[in-house]
Design an enzyme around this catalytic site. Structure first.
Site, PDB file in Angstrom:
ATOM      1  N   CYS A 168       0.690  -1.401   0.037  1.00 30.86           N
ATOM      2  CA  CYS A 168      -0.098   0.081  -0.308  1.00 30.86           C
ATOM      3  C   CYS A 168       1.644   1.363  -0.030  1.00 30.86           C
ATOM      4  O   CYS A 168       0.509   2.510  -0.135  1.00 30.86           O
ATOM      5  CB  CYS A 168      -0.800   0.169   0.919  1.00 30.86           C
ATOM      6  SG  CYS A 168      -1.946  -1.372   0.828  1.00 30.86           S
ATOM      7  N   HIS A 308      -2.570   8.677   5.851  1.00 27.20           N
ATOM      8  CA  HIS A 308      -2.717   7.419   5.025  1.00 27.20           C
ATOM      9  C   HIS A 308      -4.232   6.483   5.645  1.00 27.20           C
ATOM     10  O   HIS A 308      -5.400   6.750   4.948  1.00 27.20           O
ATOM     11  CB  HIS A 308      -2.073   6.519   5.870  1.00 27.20           C
ATOM     12  CG  HIS A 308      -2.408   4.775   5.454  1.00 27.20           C
ATOM     13  ND1 HIS A 308      -2.198   4.426   3.659  1.00 27.20           N
ATOM     14  CD2 HIS A 308      -2.773   3.528   5.865  1.00 27.20           C
ATOM     15  CE1 HIS A 308      -2.607   3.584   3.409  1.00 27.20           C
ATOM     16  NE2 HIS A 308      -2.661   2.808   4.704  1.00 27.20           N
ATOM     17  N   GLU A 319      -1.705   5.906  13.141  1.00 20.95           N
ATOM     18  CA  GLU A 319      -1.527   7.096  12.400  1.00 20.95           C
ATOM     19  C   GLU A 319      -1.175   8.489  13.108  1.00 20.95           C
ATOM     20  O   GLU A 319      -0.217   8.951  13.091  1.00 20.95           O
ATOM     21  CB  GLU A 319      -2.205   7.265  11.244  1.00 20.95           C
ATOM     22  CG  GLU A 319      -1.369   8.409  10.086  1.00 20.95           C
ATOM     23  CD  GLU A 319      -2.182   8.712   9.067  1.00 20.95           C
ATOM     24  OE1 GLU A 319      -2.888   7.466   8.534  1.00 20.95           O
ATOM     25  OE2 GLU A 319      -1.869   9.342   8.290  1.00 20.95           O
ATOM     26  N   LYS A 340      -9.042   9.402   1.669  1.00 22.02           N
ATOM     27  CA  LYS A 340      -9.736   8.162   0.841  1.00 22.02           C
ATOM     28  C   LYS A 340     -11.503   8.191   2.165  1.00 22.02           C
ATOM     29  O   LYS A 340     -11.647   7.201   1.441  1.00 22.02           O
ATOM     30  CB  LYS A 340      -9.062   6.898   1.675  1.00 22.02           C
ATOM     31  CG  LYS A 340      -7.060   6.428   1.655  1.00 22.02           C
ATOM     32  CD  LYS A 340      -6.804   5.600   2.402  1.00 22.02           C
ATOM     33  CE  LYS A 340      -5.787   4.693   1.562  1.00 22.02           C
ATOM     34  NZ  LYS A 340      -4.356   5.948   2.392  1.00 22.02           N
ATOM     35  N   HIS A 345      -9.721   3.284  -0.909  1.00 26.10           N
ATOM     36  CA  HIS A 345      -8.281   2.739  -0.238  1.00 26.10           C
ATOM     37  C   HIS A 345      -7.951   2.424  -1.939  1.00 26.10           C
ATOM     38  O   HIS A 345      -8.468   0.775  -1.532  1.00 26.10           O
ATOM     39  CB  HIS A 345      -7.867   2.029   0.896  1.00 26.10           C
ATOM     40  CG  HIS A 345      -6.781   1.651   1.361  1.00 26.10           C
ATOM     41  ND1 HIS A 345      -4.976   1.812   0.487  1.00 26.10           N
ATOM     42  CD2 HIS A 345      -6.158   1.051   2.031  1.00 26.10           C
ATOM     43  CE1 HIS A 345      -4.510   1.122   0.869  1.00 26.10           C
ATOM     44  NE2 HIS A 345      -5.149   0.895   1.946  1.00 26.10           N
ATOM     45  N   PHE A 404       0.383  -3.193   3.786  1.00 30.44           N
ATOM     46  CA  PHE A 404       1.010  -4.386   4.695  1.00 30.44           C
ATOM     47  C   PHE A 404       2.989  -5.142   4.049  1.00 30.44           C
ATOM     48  O   PHE A 404       2.664  -4.364   3.300  1.00 30.44           O
ATOM     49  CB  PHE A 404       0.293  -5.318   3.978  1.00 30.44           C
ATOM     50  CG  PHE A 404      -1.103  -5.831   4.215  1.00 30.44           C
ATOM     51  CD1 PHE A 404      -2.131  -6.694   3.510  1.00 30.44           C
ATOM     52  CD2 PHE A 404      -1.797  -5.009   5.305  1.00 30.44           C
ATOM     53  CE1 PHE A 404      -3.828  -6.517   4.272  1.00 30.44           C
ATOM     54  CE2 PHE A 404      -2.628  -4.491   5.959  1.00 30.44           C
ATOM     55  CZ  PHE A 404      -3.985  -5.461   5.239  1.00 30.44           C
TER      56      PHE A 404
END
Lengths: 416, 421
Positions: A168, A308, A319, A340, A345, A404
């Site tokens: 990602c 993010h 975050e 997002k 996403h 990930f």
């Protein structure tokens, strides 16, 4: 030392394609999330998506380009063309040997891989699949760097070319790596960005299996809720953004419009867990700090943070912790938002879409909001620009991503 | 002072063996490790398989079910490289140590198994690990976690050129201040759906004889044989290696990548951009074509690609093109995609360390080799100081890496890796 300018932006984002349609959505704070239409998601736990209303032929591709490329490749060709046009760089304006390509994608040609799999395996009946049922151009779906070749061929780029696939953070990492190609003198122009088209059964099943995507299917427009107390996971998205990166001196010499510079970039790994995140966000904070160092900015110089903000319980908390650690007290003063909330996403693409939004924010003086933030979460207590975009002229913008595999990346863009 | 990249540890998991010693011994034996292979309906009858790999020796059960064989190879090779180097991460800044792998096709078997579960049975049958087992970043992620390496980690996808590009990334990361990079690539492409995809390119050799199925530069070359495995290396900044009293195998002097931008599938026949990648890599190494003592060629094995490579070498080396030894030990194992550039780099580092170029198998010099001097026996050339490693990826990726002998050691420094191969 060479500085890196962003001189063109192209986008195929959820909703209508094109950079301006994307920016309109950012300014209006209007989510593109809806019930999945690209496949029958009735058996899935999460049945919402942020989909692109994309007609490749209407967007200028030829039938053979469409046949050769899976959807994520089609996005990349369209967005690259728009970005180069925006930069005022036609094929004849580019010095091919000094032009590179650096694109990110986390899951490559997953859509076409799956479609073809169904035929060759006869719906999963056979492990020993039958290749006579495979369509043409299977090798390019087997190795996703094929889309980088397509962009290189189409625009005559003979410089360094690469597909970055760091999950990602692929999109942000591709922009960062592209910037470094120029900084290191290996190229003068880089077509950099990220692209993804993961809206397919296998992707949905795999994120359902770990409950990472949201089951809030009854209110699709409100399903992506980063930093909100009622957030339940991310909404899968698709799309692409491409930025033309160029040596700043050369851009100025030819009178190009400069959105901003890519002033700093850093990436670290949390080496902790493939999917889990520690609440303290130490490694993300480290990436943020190193990116700010390279950009020679202090926390107080950051005018906007594009988070993010995937909308999972753990990410948004992780975050927030990272920003407090990296920015100190300034974390409470700087506006932070997650787009997002509007475009979902899109895995390996989102980092590039977010970087594009940051460049546009600097250039156009508007900070996108976090949509659907109606109930604050006590653990997420920063200013997330809830609901409505905010006019602001900012000098430096920070964008961060997590993915990930433990990847943590950050980029700082600066006004010139 | 300029930071320098030294290969101090090599880990191999390939058809030539598991571990650098086994790999080098098999190399010197000079016989093919390609074996007959039943590819189902795909027109392929030979492949390079890793023999005797017991996953449980390298990967705990709990991790095995989360990962594909491609990642087991990377984990195994990674640990072997670290052991070989003697590098101890304890007490070092974890942010100074990175992992970079190349991957072309990700977790093929794992992915096919899970997508079969989905379509044959239903979404609830898909493993909770599908989101981390198949995707291209899996090996880098798992290596980073296993060894607690928190530096800038990367995943490069450029088909067969990716492994070499990953090595190039290690040089760049060290120059930017990193201390060490665990770097390389592996591939596990011999599963049914993966083979169907590879067949599409139309370049798989139909040959049933493992010794003759993959013969790059032969006038009647009829394709390549795929293989599995690859290599990981520990690339360490020179001061760190010196501080440990380790000289290492070789130094990475320069890297460059270009793209043909010619055709989505076919290599540019003139080899011009391919030659330019090599020229740039040499330039960045502070060297020129006249310094090249040996070339590890890409060796695609199909006439068009071979012709383009011969043209590139002629451009690069001029009159020397027929004299500079060309090493093709990959003829023993097949084409390993992401493993290829890494394994060739390992071979080149070993060659520099031992002063011996590894042999190709299946080459008949009398039948023609497109004017190239292909090494067919282990050979100790008069001068072996600078080696050029080349790799290409489908669609026009060209990559070149320049290796030199490990810097002269101070008195008492150990040669090579721990196993003193």
């Amino acid at each position: 030392m060479r500085r890196i300018a962003v001189t063109g932006i192209g986008a195929v984002a959820p909703g209508e394609p094109g950079r301006e349609r994307f920016w309109d959505r950012m300014v209006e704070g209007r989510p593109a999330t809806r019930g999945v239409t690209l496949f029958d998601a009735s058996q899935m736990r999460s049945r919402v998506a942020a989909e692109c209303d994309f007609d490749p032929i209407a967007c200028g591709l030829t039938p053979q380009e469409v046949r050769r490329n899976d959807r994520f490749g089609q996005f990349a060709l369209v967005a690259s063309a728009e970005a180069l046009d925006d930069a005022g760089l036609g094929r004849d304006d580019l010095d091919g040997e000094r032009t590179g390509v650096c694109l990110g994608s986390a899951v490559g040609a997953t859509m076409r891989l799956e479609e073809e799999y169904v035929a060759v395996s006869d719906g999963g009946r056979h492990w020993e699949v039958d290749g006579s049922y495979a369509g043409p151009f299977m090798y390019p779906v087997f190795v996703p760097s094929s889309i980088v070749s397509e962009v290189a061929v189409k625009f005559g780029a003979n410089g360094p070319a690469s597909l970055v696939s760091t999950g990602c953070t692929s999109g942000i990492d591709a922009v960062g790596q592209g910037a470094r190609m120029i900084a290191d003198g290996e190229a003068d122009v880089v077509i950099a960005g990220g692209t993804e088209s993961p809206i397919s059964p296998i992707s949905y099943a795999c994120f359902d299996a770990i409950r990472a995507t949201t089951p809030a299917n009854d209110r699709p427009a409100e399903a992506s809720r980063p930093f909100d107390a009622d957030r339940q996971g991310f909404v899968m998205g698709e799309g692409c953004a491409v930025l033309v990166l160029e040596d700043l001196d050369r851009a100025r010499a030819r009178g190009a419009h400069v959105y901003c510079t890519v002033a700093g970039y850093a990436s670290r790994a949390n080496a902790y867990h493939m999917t889990g995140l520690h609440p303290d966000g130490v490694e993300l904070a480290e990436a943020v700090a190193r990116a700010m160092d390279e950009a020679r900015v202090d926390p107080g110089d950051i005018g906007y943070v594009n988070a993010h903000g995937s909308g999972t319980v753990q990410n948004d908390r992780h975050e927030t912790g990272a920003y407090k650690r990296a920015l100190g007290p300034a974390a409470y003063d700087v506006p932070v938002s997650s787009i997002k909330s509007m475009i979902g996403h899109s895995l390996g693409a989102i980092g590039a879409l977010e970087t594009a939004a940051c460049a546009l924010a600097i250039d156009r003086g508007v900070l996108p909001p976090t949509a659907n933030l109606t109930t604050p979460d006590p653990e997420c207590d920063l200013d997330y620009i809830p609901g409505e975009a905010r006019e602001a002229r900012v000098g430096h913008v920070l964008s961060a991503g997590s993915g990930f595999g433990g990847f943590q990346s950050a980029v700082v863009l600066s006004r010139t | 002072m300029e930071r320098r990249a030294i290969i101090t540890g090599i880990g191999v998991v390939a058809p030539t063996g598991i571990g650098v010693r086994e790999h080098w011994e098999a190399t010197l034996e000079g016989r093919t490790r390609i074996t007959p292979f039943d590819a189902g309906g795909v027109p392929l009858r030979a492949a390079g398989r890793v023999d005797g790999f017991r996953p449980r020796d390298h990967v705990k059960n709990r991790l095995m079910i989360q990962t594909d064989k491609w990642t087991w190879f990377a984990l195994a090779a990674g640990r072997l490289a670290l052991d070989d180097s003697g590098f101890d991460p304890a007490g070092r800044d974890p942010y100074g140590i990175s992992v970079v792998t190349a991957s072309a096709s990700g977790g093929n078997e794992f992915g096919q198994r899970e997508i079969q579960a989905l379509w044959a049975k239903g979404p609830e049958e898909v493993s909770a690990y599908q989101s981390i087992g198949w995707f291209y970043a899996a090996s880098t992620g798992q290596l980073s976690i296993r060894h607690a390496f928190k530096g800038h980690c990367g995943v490069v996808v450029a088909d067969g050129a990716g492994g070499l590009d990953a090595m190039g990334q290690s040089l760049r990361l060290l120059r930017r201040g990193g201390e060490a990079v665990l770097v390389g690539g592996t591939e596990a492409p011999l599963t049914p759906y993966a083979l169907v995809c590879q067949a599409d390119l139309g370049r798989l050799s139909p040959g049933a004889d493992p010794e003759r199925a993959y013969r790059p530069f032969a006038p009647d070359a009829d394709g390549y044989v795929p293989g599995e495995g690859g290599a990981m290396m520990l690339v360490e900044e020179a001061a760190s290696a010196r501080g440990r009293g380790v000289r290492g195998y070789a130094e990475i002097l320069g890297h460059a990548a270009t793209h043909d931008a010619h055709h989505h599938e076919r290599a540019a026949p003139d080899g011009r951009q391919y030659a330019r990648a090599a020229e740039l890599a040499l330039e960045r190494a502070g060297l020129g074509p006249e310094d090249v003592d040996a070339v590890f060629a890409d060796g695609a094995g199909d006439p068009d690609s071979d012709r383009a490579e011969a043209a590139a070498l002629a451009r690069l080396l001029g009159e020397r093109a027929s004299a500079v030894p060309v090493a093709l030990p990959k003829t023993m194992v097949g084409r390993l995609y992401s493993g290829a550039g890494a394994l060739d780099t390992a071979w080149a580092a070993l060659a520099l360390h031992h002063g011996v170029l590894p042999p190709a198998v299946g080459t008949d010099p009398d039948a023609g080799t497109r004017g190239l001097r292909i090494v067919t026996e282990p050979t100790a050339p008069e001068r072996l100081r600078t080696v050029l490693v080349l790799a290409r990826g489908a669609g026009g990726f060209n990559s070149a890496l320049v290796l030199g002998r490990a810097p002269a050691d101070e008195e008492g420094a150990e040669e090579g890796g721990r196993f003193n191969v």
